[in-house]
Design a protein around this motif. Structure first.
Motif, PDB file in Angstrom:
ATOM      1  N   LEU A 192       0.827  -1.212   0.000  1.00  0.00           N
ATOM      2  CA  LEU A 192       0.000   0.000   0.000  1.00  0.00           C
ATOM      3  C   LEU A 192       0.860   1.261   0.000  1.00  0.00           C
ATOM      4  CD1 LEU A 192      -2.871  -1.075   2.406  1.00  0.00           C
ATOM      5  CD2 LEU A 192      -2.950  -0.871  -0.097  1.00  0.00           C
ATOM      6  N   TYR A 193       1.986   1.230   0.727  1.00  0.00           N
ATOM      7  CA  TYR A 193       2.919   2.366   0.687  1.00  0.00           C
ATOM      8  C   TYR A 193       3.417   2.572  -0.741  1.00  0.00           C
ATOM      9  CZ  TYR A 193       7.258   4.932   0.804  1.00  0.00           C
ATOM     10  OH  TYR A 193       8.240   5.828   0.530  1.00  0.00           O
ATOM     11  N   TYR A 194       3.803   1.502  -1.378  1.00  0.00           N
ATOM     12  CA  TYR A 194       4.322   1.548  -2.741  1.00  0.00           C
ATOM     13  C   TYR A 194       3.300   2.196  -3.675  1.00  0.00           C
ATOM     14  CZ  TYR A 194       6.684  -0.270  -6.934  1.00  0.00           C
ATOM     15  OH  TYR A 194       7.336  -0.405  -8.126  1.00  0.00           O
ATOM     16  N   ILE A 195       2.065   1.700  -3.617  1.00  0.00           N
ATOM     17  CA  ILE A 195       1.014   2.220  -4.494  1.00  0.00           C
ATOM     18  C   ILE A 195       0.740   3.688  -4.177  1.00  0.00           C
ATOM     19  CG2 ILE A 195      -1.440   2.023  -5.093  1.00  0.00           C
ATOM     20  CD1 ILE A 195      -1.128  -1.036  -4.533  1.00  0.00           C
ATOM     21  N   GLY A 196       0.624   4.011  -2.902  1.00  0.00           N
ATOM     22  CA  GLY A 196       0.342   5.391  -2.506  1.00  0.00           C
ATOM     23  C   GLY A 196       1.446   6.345  -2.909  1.00  0.00           C
ATOM     24  N   ALA A 197       2.686   5.970  -2.653  1.00  0.00           N
ATOM     25  CA  ALA A 197       3.814   6.832  -3.012  1.00  0.00           C
ATOM     26  C   ALA A 197       3.910   6.981  -4.527  1.00  0.00           C
ATOM     27  CB  ALA A 197       5.114   6.256  -2.446  1.00  0.00           C
ATOM     28  N   PHE A 198       3.679   5.911  -5.239  1.00  0.00           N
ATOM     29  CA  PHE A 198       3.701   5.928  -6.699  1.00  0.00           C
ATOM     30  C   PHE A 198       2.681   6.927  -7.239  1.00  0.00           C
ATOM     31  CE2 PHE A 198       2.424   4.469 -10.881  1.00  0.00           C
ATOM     32  CZ  PHE A 198       3.583   3.978 -11.467  1.00  0.00           C
ATOM     33  N   MET A 199       1.448   6.792  -6.776  1.00  0.00           N
ATOM     34  CA  MET A 199       0.376   7.654  -7.277  1.00  0.00           C
ATOM     35  C   MET A 199       0.570   9.106  -6.851  1.00  0.00           C
ATOM     36  SD  MET A 199      -1.261   5.685  -9.194  1.00  0.00           S
ATOM     37  CE  MET A 199      -2.532   6.842  -9.659  1.00  0.00           C
ATOM     38  N   LEU A 200       0.948   9.336  -5.608  1.00  0.00           N
ATOM     39  CA  LEU A 200       1.140  10.710  -5.140  1.00  0.00           C
ATOM     40  C   LEU A 200       2.277  11.407  -5.873  1.00  0.00           C
ATOM     41  CD1 LEU A 200       0.588  10.423  -1.298  1.00  0.00           C
ATOM     42  CD2 LEU A 200      -0.808  11.684  -2.946  1.00  0.00           C
ATOM     43  N   LEU A 201       3.396  10.720  -6.017  1.00  0.00           N
ATOM     44  CA  LEU A 201       4.523  11.347  -6.700  1.00  0.00           C
ATOM     45  C   LEU A 201       4.217  11.578  -8.172  1.00  0.00           C
ATOM     46  CD1 LEU A 201       7.192  12.455  -5.855  1.00  0.00           C
ATOM     47  CD2 LEU A 201       8.252  10.307  -6.417  1.00  0.00           C
ATOM     48  N   PHE A 202       3.506  10.642  -8.799  1.00  0.00           N
ATOM     49  CA  PHE A 202       3.113  10.862 -10.192  1.00  0.00           C
ATOM     50  C   PHE A 202       2.183  12.066 -10.294  1.00  0.00           C
ATOM     51  CE2 PHE A 202       0.362  10.353 -13.857  1.00  0.00           C
ATOM     52  CZ  PHE A 202       1.302  10.190 -14.864  1.00  0.00           C
ATOM     53  N   HIS A 203       1.211  12.119  -9.419  1.00  0.00           N
ATOM     54  CA  HIS A 203       0.237  13.217  -9.456  1.00  0.00           C
ATOM     55  C   HIS A 203       0.911  14.575  -9.263  1.00  0.00           C
ATOM     56  CE1 HIS A 203      -3.523  15.338  -8.975  1.00  0.00           C
ATOM     57  NE2 HIS A 203      -3.097  15.827  -7.825  1.00  0.00           N
ATOM     58  N   PHE A 204       1.822  14.669  -8.302  1.00  0.00           N
ATOM     59  CA  PHE A 204       2.475  15.945  -8.032  1.00  0.00           C
ATOM     60  C   PHE A 204       3.490  16.335  -9.101  1.00  0.00           C
ATOM     61  CE2 PHE A 204       1.234  15.098  -3.507  1.00  0.00           C
ATOM     62  CZ  PHE A 204       0.278  16.089  -3.464  1.00  0.00           C
ATOM     63  N   SER A 205       4.096  15.371  -9.747  1.00  0.00           N
ATOM     64  CA  SER A 205       5.094  15.702 -10.761  1.00  0.00           C
ATOM     65  C   SER A 205       4.485  15.872 -12.151  1.00  0.00           C
ATOM     66  CB  SER A 205       6.186  14.633 -10.801  1.00  0.00           C
ATOM     67  OG  SER A 205       5.660  13.404 -11.250  1.00  0.00           O
ATOM     68  N   LEU A 206       3.244  15.503 -12.311  1.00  0.00           N
ATOM     69  CA  LEU A 206       2.603  15.560 -13.625  1.00  0.00           C
ATOM     70  C   LEU A 206       2.539  16.976 -14.178  1.00  0.00           C
ATOM     71  CD1 LEU A 206       1.310  13.782 -15.743  1.00  0.00           C
ATOM     72  CD2 LEU A 206      -0.882  14.139 -14.628  1.00  0.00           C
ATOM     73  N   LEU A 259      12.570   6.585  -3.414  1.00  0.00           N
ATOM     74  CA  LEU A 259      11.657   6.426  -2.276  1.00  0.00           C
ATOM     75  C   LEU A 259      11.377   4.958  -1.986  1.00  0.00           C
ATOM     76  CD1 LEU A 259       8.887   9.154  -2.653  1.00  0.00           C
ATOM     77  CD2 LEU A 259      10.564   8.924  -0.833  1.00  0.00           C
ATOM     78  N   ALA A 260      11.122   4.189  -3.027  1.00  0.00           N
ATOM     79  CA  ALA A 260      10.844   2.762  -2.850  1.00  0.00           C
ATOM     80  C   ALA A 260      12.066   2.035  -2.281  1.00  0.00           C
ATOM     81  CB  ALA A 260      10.423   2.132  -4.176  1.00  0.00           C
ATOM     82  N   ALA A 261      13.240   2.387  -2.766  1.00  0.00           N
ATOM     83  CA  ALA A 261      14.464   1.737  -2.289  1.00  0.00           C
ATOM     84  C   ALA A 261      14.761   2.094  -0.840  1.00  0.00           C
ATOM     85  CB  ALA A 261      15.636   2.133  -3.184  1.00  0.00           C
ATOM     86  N   ILE A 262      14.588   3.354  -0.485  1.00  0.00           N
ATOM     87  CA  ILE A 262      14.827   3.773   0.902  1.00  0.00           C
ATOM     88  C   ILE A 262      13.833   3.083   1.829  1.00  0.00           C
ATOM     89  CG2 ILE A 262      14.683   5.749   2.485  1.00  0.00           C
ATOM     90  CD1 ILE A 262      15.847   7.433   0.132  1.00  0.00           C
TER      91      ILE A 262
END
Length: 128
Positions: free
Chosen positions: A12-26, A40-43
């Motif tokens: 869930l962290y992975y999915i949330g971070a993925f979507m949030l970072l995509f949304h903010f960088s879009l 972020l995923a690696a850390i």
């Protein structure tokens, strides 16, 4: 049950971070997503992997596989559902190819560091 919860939280962290970072960088600069999310995923994997490994005796391979395969697949599917135009204009390939390259480089480096640490632990200590 704790191991399953740890994996679920990680996915869930992975999915949330993925979507949030995509949304903010879009709207700004997609490089934040392409370069930032793999870091972020690696850390998260390093920190959570250590905690889960020591406290829950969770195998890091299970965590890594769950995060990257389940979380990754769900993330890309959710992204395509939220932004179906990515499929129609071919932008998904422009986005995915550098993302996968950066992701691969980071995971290879982390894997090499873990192998080196394991190798160092197994080396006999020389007397000074």
């Amino acid at each position: 049950m704790q191991k399953v919860m740890a994996i679920l939280v990680s996915v869930l962290y992975y999915i949330g971070a993925f979507m949030l970072l995509f949304h903010f960088s879009l709207g700004n600069d997609i490089r934040w997503f392409i370069l930032g999310f793999p870091l972020l995923a690696a850390i998260y994997f390093i920190v959570a992997g250590n905690i889960f490994s020591h406290r829950l005796h969770l195998n890091r391979w299970y965590l890594w596989g769950s995060m990257n395969f389940i979380g990754g697949l769900c993330s890309w599917l959710i992204l395509l559902v939220c932004f179906p135009t990515l499929l129609w204009n071919g932008f998904i390939l422009i986005l995915m190819i550098p993302f996968v390259c950066v992701f691969s480089i980071i995971w290879v480096l982390i894997g090499l560091v873990f192998l080196y640490i394991k190798w160092r632990k197994n080396q006999p200590h020389s007397a000074s």
